[in-house]
Design a protein around this motif. Structure first.
Motif, PDB file in Angstrom:
ATOM      1  N   LEU A 151       0.824  -1.214   0.000  1.00  0.00           N
ATOM      2  CA  LEU A 151       0.000   0.000   0.000  1.00  0.00           C
ATOM      3  C   LEU A 151       0.859   1.266   0.000  1.00  0.00           C
ATOM      4  O   LEU A 151       0.455   2.304  -0.519  1.00  0.00           O
ATOM      5  N   VAL A 152       2.034   1.166   0.614  1.00  0.00           N
ATOM      6  CA  VAL A 152       2.880   2.345   0.728  1.00  0.00           C
ATOM      7  C   VAL A 152       3.759   2.512  -0.517  1.00  0.00           C
ATOM      8  O   VAL A 152       4.048   3.617  -0.941  1.00  0.00           O
ATOM      9  N   ASN A 153       4.156   1.397  -1.125  1.00  0.00           N
ATOM     10  CA  ASN A 153       5.196   1.463  -2.167  1.00  0.00           C
ATOM     11  C   ASN A 153       4.702   1.585  -3.609  1.00  0.00           C
ATOM     12  O   ASN A 153       5.516   1.730  -4.503  1.00  0.00           O
ATOM     13  N   TRP A 154       3.393   1.461  -3.881  1.00  0.00           N
ATOM     14  CA  TRP A 154       2.963   1.488  -5.276  1.00  0.00           C
ATOM     15  C   TRP A 154       3.077   2.870  -5.893  1.00  0.00           C
ATOM     16  O   TRP A 154       3.110   3.024  -7.110  1.00  0.00           O
ATOM     17  N   VAL A 155       3.161   3.902  -5.021  1.00  0.00           N
ATOM     18  CA  VAL A 155       3.038   5.264  -5.513  1.00  0.00           C
ATOM     19  C   VAL A 155       4.173   5.647  -6.463  1.00  0.00           C
ATOM     20  O   VAL A 155       3.949   6.204  -7.533  1.00  0.00           O
ATOM     21  N   GLN A 156       5.402   5.293  -6.054  1.00  0.00           N
ATOM     22  CA  GLN A 156       6.568   5.665  -6.865  1.00  0.00           C
ATOM     23  C   GLN A 156       6.436   5.132  -8.285  1.00  0.00           C
ATOM     24  O   GLN A 156       6.592   5.852  -9.265  1.00  0.00           O
ATOM     25  N   ILE A 157       6.140   3.827  -8.389  1.00  0.00           N
ATOM     26  CA  ILE A 157       6.104   3.209  -9.705  1.00  0.00           C
ATOM     27  C   ILE A 157       4.925   3.737 -10.517  1.00  0.00           C
ATOM     28  O   ILE A 157       5.044   3.932 -11.734  1.00  0.00           O
ATOM     29  N   ALA A 158       3.823   4.057  -9.846  1.00  0.00           N
ATOM     30  CA  ALA A 158       2.686   4.630 -10.568  1.00  0.00           C
ATOM     31  C   ALA A 158       3.092   5.917 -11.269  1.00  0.00           C
ATOM     32  O   ALA A 158       2.714   6.172 -12.417  1.00  0.00           O
ATOM     33  N   ARG A 159       3.893   6.728 -10.584  1.00  0.00           N
ATOM     34  CA  ARG A 159       4.297   8.011 -11.177  1.00  0.00           C
ATOM     35  C   ARG A 159       5.215   7.809 -12.373  1.00  0.00           C
ATOM     36  O   ARG A 159       5.086   8.493 -13.391  1.00  0.00           O
ATOM     37  N   VAL A 160       6.146   6.861 -12.232  1.00  0.00           N
ATOM     38  CA  VAL A 160       7.066   6.601 -13.351  1.00  0.00           C
ATOM     39  C   VAL A 160       6.288   6.084 -14.553  1.00  0.00           C
ATOM     40  O   VAL A 160       6.465   6.565 -15.690  1.00  0.00           O
ATOM     41  N   ILE A 161       5.397   5.110 -14.317  1.00  0.00           N
ATOM     42  CA  ILE A 161       4.628   4.517 -15.410  1.00  0.00           C
ATOM     43  C   ILE A 161       3.709   5.568 -16.043  1.00  0.00           C
ATOM     44  O   ILE A 161       3.544   5.609 -17.261  1.00  0.00           O
TER      45      ILE A 161
END
Lengths: 283, 306
Positions: A151-161
């Motif tokens: 829940l905490v870590n998906w944010v970074q990759i969402a922004r890159v993608i």
């Protein structure tokens, strides 16, 4: 594929990272075979007469902990916890992040903006604190730790993608697919996501390093997996007060966390260079 | 510029509202029922209803949220379970120590990252560059509690150069600041390196070299001045990274800031304190990001104000 491997195999540092990962994965899988003792067995001769832990010796290679348990066996079983959480939690985070990023990047408009504002919001929370708050509210355990980290870590990759998708969606072949009447999901899964695979692989690898560190911090704070499951962060947490007299209790699991995180970081960085040669030397 | 400022400020304000909505929702996940806790075991349903009305829990959710947000705006974070004191003043009394530690960490990471990045850029492609960049990965792969405990063991316990723990003098600050800042130093060295490499491609650098200026002077006078700005502009973003780190670092070094407060609250499951610290940390992160956004165009006028 061939040129990719050629580039990657020239990168000695990245290959070293990959080799270390392979060794750690093997050690974790084979823990029941290669561990000298049961990780939770408390040895009568595992403590000094005053009840202090033993330093590394012939019987216990990495010494014993404050309960007289074998450090090496705990370390090997702890690798399972670390890698399991690293792979599963990060896998879920990558899955969520990719879907969110691709949908937001392709849909844009109101939906895209709304999704990205939500990721902005998530970025305002320090990951460790949010994980702690969640883990404190929901009783910690293996599953909860995995969910919390995902829940905490998906944010970074969402922004890159998201960023990658917005530029991909501008390409003519996407417009052509749309003109041919391809449905939204078909464009996402057949035309967009395959092009994002290199990025996904790179961030999935780098993300494991972050996840392993976050899991170690959570369990160092006593909010990770619960005893008797061995976890590297918890091994340090348990021996913190003893550590000036028995520094191996911190250095051994500490080195393990460092080596695993470093290996995934080096391998991920090498993958990025090999998959995207235009970035070479620019960072 | 004014429009940009207004837009940034309003975006930050919106995010702050979002943050309070998230923390408000988190309080509903807490398994303990506050009504049952206050009323006690022998309470009648009527008594419990009374308390529910007193606490405002009978009101619609939106109304509950508004009063929650109003309380937050007044700095009222509720009462600590463990300490029986107000959370707001508790956090406020701990903040100066944490801010001092963060300031120390920023200085530490700049002192580590900028020279290391300069060195790597000047040795680009050579062994020195590769060693420096691998070391930068080492710094970001080191768990802060392991780094902190190791520094404590070698420099405070074995060598006795620094006190083992505590607060109050510069020698108390150095080890925790380095622990908190080392990973950031690693990132800064990478950013500094790529920023230098970008700058060294520019025409004015070629001109400087062509007129016979020494490489050292080109690097330290002409390139450094421009390369350092985008790196320094990122300092505001560090606040977010530090907010996680202080929990671990303050615990290791016995530093009396909000991180230690958080650590103690985690051990006793003092949820009002945990939520309070999380909210305050989010506030600082939003402020730090805003600062980075505002500083960036001042430093580099080419950045479009959107």
């Amino acid at each position: 594929m061939f040129s990719f491997w050629k580039r990657f195999s020239k990168d000695k540092v990245a290959l070293f990272g990959l080799a270390v990962i392979a060794i750690v994965v093997l050690a974790a899988l084979l823990a029941p075979v290669i561990a000298p003792y049961d990780p939770s067995e408390q040895f009568f001769d595992g403590l000094t007469l005053e009840g202090s832990p033993l330093p590394p010796n012939e019987r216990f290679w990495f010494g014993t902990d404050t309960n007289g348990r074998d450090q090496l066996s705990r370390l090997l079983y702890g690798a399972r916890t670390s890698l399991l959480i690293g792979l599963v939690a990060n896998g879920i985070a990558v899955l969520i992040g990719t879907l969110v990023g691709v949908v937001a990047g392709y849909a844009r408009g109101f939906l895209g903006a709304a999704i990205m504002r939500f990721t902005d919001l998530m970025m305002a929370f320090p990951p460790l604190l949010l994980a702690i708050a969640l883990a404190a509210i929901l009783k910690p355990g293996l599953m909860i730790v995995i969910v919390v980290i995902a829940l905490v870590n998906w944010v970074q990759i969402a922004r890159v993608i998201y960023t990658e998708t917005t530029s991909l969606a501008e390409r003519e072949y996407i417009e052509a697919a749309r003109a041919l009447g391809a449905s939204g999901p078909r464009i996402l899964f057949r035309h967009l996501i395959p092009h994002l695979v290199p990025t996904i692989i790179v961030y999935a690898t780098l993300g494991i390093a972050t996840t392993v560190l976050l899991e170690a911090m959570l369990s160092f704070l006593g909010r990770g997996v619960q005893p008797p499951t061995p976890a590297w962060g918890m091994m340090i947490f348990e021996s913190q007060s003893y550590f000036l007299n028995a520094p191996w209790l911190v250095f051994v699991p500490g080195a393990a966390i460092l080596i695993v995180a470093l290996a995934f970081n080096l391998a991920g960085d090498g993958l990025r260079d090999a998959l995207d040669p235009t970035q070479r030397g620019r960072r | 510029m004014v429009l940009y400022l207004a837009r940034r400020l309003s975006a930050s304000a919106l995010i702050l509202v979002g943050v309070t909505i998230v923390t408000f929702c988190l309080t509903f996940l807490i398994p303990a029922d506050p009504v049952a806790m206050i009323a006690g075991r022998n309470s009648t349903p009527e008594m419990r209803e009374q308390i529910r009305i007193q606490l405002g829990l009978d009101k619609p959710l939106v109304e509950q949220y508004v009063s929650y947000a109003q309380r937050l705006a007044r700095g009222d974070f509720g009462t600590s379970y463990a300490r029986k004191s107000e959370v707001g003043p508790l956090i406020a009394s701990r903040l100066p120590a944490t801010l001092l530690l963060m300031l120390g960490a920023i200085i530490a990471e700049l002192l580590i990252g900028i020279p290391a990045g300069l060195y790597a850029a000047s040795r680009r492609g050579e062994t020195g560059d590769k060693v420096a960049m691998t070391l930068s990965f080492l710094t970001v792969s080191t768990p802060q509690f392991v780094l902190g405990l190791s520094l404590l063991y070698f420099f405070a316990y074995l060598l006795g150069w620094f006190p083992l723990s505590g607060y109050g003098s510069l020698s108390h600050l150095i080890l925790p600041a380095v622990t908190l800042g080392l990973a950031g130093g690693g990132w800064y060295s990478r950013m500094m390196r790529s920023s230098m490499i970008e700058i060294l491609r520019q025409d004015y650098i070629r001109t400087a070299r062509a007129k016979g200026m020494s490489e050292r002077r080109v690097m330290l006078v002409h390139a450094l001045r421009n390369a350092i700005l985008p790196v320094v502009a990122m300092i505001g973003l560090d606040v977010g990274i530090f907010m996680s780190g202080v929990v671990v670092v303050e615990n290791v070094f016995g530093w009396p800031g909000i991180g230690q407060l958080m650590w103690q609250a985690i051990q006793s499951l003092d949820i009002p304190v945990i939520m309070g610290v999380t909210t305050v940390a989010a506030l600082f992160i939003v402020a730090g990001n805003l600062l980075a956004d505002l500083v960036a165009p001042l430093i580099d006028p080419r950045i479009r104000l959107r």
